[in-house]
Design an enzyme around this catalytic site. Sequence first.
Site, PDB file in Angstrom:
ATOM      1  N   LYS A 127       1.117  -1.152   0.375  1.00 25.42           N
ATOM      2  CA  LYS A 127      -0.058   0.108  -0.060  1.00 25.42           C
ATOM      3  C   LYS A 127       0.836   1.047  -0.278  1.00 25.42           C
ATOM      4  CE  LYS A 127      -4.085   2.113   2.601  1.00 25.42           C
ATOM      5  NZ  LYS A 127      -4.573   2.240   3.449  1.00 25.42           N
ATOM      6  N   SER A 166      -9.946   1.890   3.292  1.00 20.34           N
ATOM      7  CA  SER A 166      -8.750   2.281   2.219  1.00 20.34           C
ATOM      8  C   SER A 166      -7.890   1.687   1.349  1.00 20.34           C
ATOM      9  CB  SER A 166      -7.877   3.756   3.192  1.00 20.34           C
ATOM     10  OG  SER A 166      -7.013   2.648   3.669  1.00 20.34           O
ATOM     11  N   SER A 186      -9.659  -0.562   7.227  1.00 20.18           N
ATOM     12  CA  SER A 186      -9.190  -0.150   5.726  1.00 20.18           C
ATOM     13  C   SER A 186      -8.695  -1.512   5.472  1.00 20.18           C
ATOM     14  CB  SER A 186      -8.433   0.729   5.979  1.00 20.18           C
ATOM     15  OG  SER A 186      -8.729   1.816   6.367  1.00 20.18           O
TER      16      SER A 186
END
Length: 486
Positions: A79, A154, A178
Site C-alpha cells: 500500500k 482505504s 481499511s
Amino acid sequence: MDIREMTALEIGRRIKNKELSCEEAVSAVLGAIDATDGKLGAYISVQKEEALAAAYSVQKRLDAGEELSPLAGVPVSIKDNICVKDVPATAGAKMLENFRPVYNATVVEKLEAAGMIPIGKLNMDEFGMGSTTESSIFGPTKNPWNLERVAGGSSGGCAAAVASGSAALAIGSDTGGSIRQPSAFCGVTCIKPTYGSVSRYGLMGSASSFDTMGPMGKDIRDCAAALKIMSGPDRRDSTCVIDAPFDFNGCFEGGVGGMTIGLPENYLGDGLSVDTREAILNAAKTFESMGARVERFTMPMVEYAVPAFYIIACAEGSSNLSAFDGIKYGYRSPDAQSLAEVYVKSRSEAFGFEAKKRIMLGSFVLSSGYYDAYYNKALQVRGLVVDAFKKAHEKYDFILSPVTPSGPYRLGESLKDPQRIYLADVYTVPVNLAGLPAVALPCGQDSDGLPVGMQLIGRRFGEPTILRAADAFQQKANYHTRRCPL
C-alpha cells in the site's frame, strides 16, 4: 497452473522445489498487472526493474542453500502509505505526489529479509481517509467483480490486486476497517492484527492509536505466513509491545470443535442487507456443523462506536497532517508570496475534500471549550468498548460478525451520501477502538453475484484462535476459491 490461481505459499513451495524461479514468479505477476490494471487502477507505481533485480538476488540466496521463509521469492505488493526506500510513497495524496522515502518501513525490511520481493505500490484513499478509494488523486480503484462498483477503502488497491491475481500477497493498513472492508468487497482474506504486534515505523499515520498493518491474500494460510514475518518487536516503535514474532506452528490443527462463538444479535438488525444476514447465519451454521457452539448475545456500546471512533480518528488525523505545511517536504504552492501564504495556499491546494473535512473536525474537537465535550467523552466511550469486548471474550472464544452492512457501493455513491458510508463502519471500528485482532474472509455472495465477507474477532493477541477458526471454515467451504471474471 496459472500463477494467478496459485496461493502465495504454493508459489513459495514451487520456487523451493525448483519448479519455478523467482524471476518467473515476478514476471508472471508483472504480466498480470499489465493485463488487468488498465481496467482496475489498483497500482500507483510498479517497480519492474527493481523487482527483477531482487528476484535474481533472492534466487542466488536460495541456490546457495540459504534457509529463508516459506514465502521466499514471492512477489508482494505494498500500500502506498508504507515506505519503501527510493520508491514513491504518495499515500494517494497530491501533498506527497513527489515524495520518495530514504528508508524502508520495518515491515518492508522484514519481508525483504525473508526473501519476499516488493513489486509495486497500491492505490488508496488520500492518507487512508475514506472507504472507497475514490479520494485518491490517481482516480478510483474499481472492483474486479464489477467494474461499476468500488473496491472499498482505504486499502482498495490491495484487495483489487489480490482478487484479480495481479498481486500474490498485499500489505495494507487498517485504521477502522481499511483492510477488512475492501477484502469483503473483493472476496479476499485478510488479518487485522492486534495493535502493538506489528511495528508502525515507516507507516504514514492516519490515526496513530488505531493504525496497524496487515496482510491480504487468497486464503488465511497465506496471510498467517506473512503476519509471522511482519510481527515482532521494534525499538523504533514504542507502541510495538509484542515480545517475539507470532509462531503459528500447529495453529491450524484441531478445528473449532468445542469452541463457543458469540454472535451479536444487535449486529443482525436494521441496516443489514438480507443477503449479508443470510450469509452470516449460514456461516454460523457451518461452524456449528464442525462442532462449535454459537450463542447469540447483545454487544453493548454499538451505537456509540462510530461517533467515538470518528472524533478520535479526526483529532489524531488533524494532528498528524499538521506536519504537511509546505515547508519541510511535500507540496508547496507556487503562488505563495509570504510565510502565511505558504501554509494556507499549500494546504488548501494539496489536501483533498475528505482530508480537509477531517482536519476541520479534528481541530474543532481538540479546541478549547470543546475538548471535554467531545474528545474526552469519546475516549471514555473507547474505554467502555474495551471493557465490553473483554467481558464478551470471557465467555466466547471469538465473535462472529458481518464486515459491512451490504455489498460494494456503486462508483460515486459515497459522494451523494457520505454519512451512510461512515455509518457502514459500525462492524469494523469497534475492533480498532479496542485494539483487537480480526480476520475477514468470504462467506457467500449476494443476489448480484458479489462477495459477502464475515469477520472473526479475537482476544488481544488471540490471533492463533481466529486463524484456526478461519482455516477450518475455508477447509469446509470454498468461497475463497471463487475467482473474479476479470
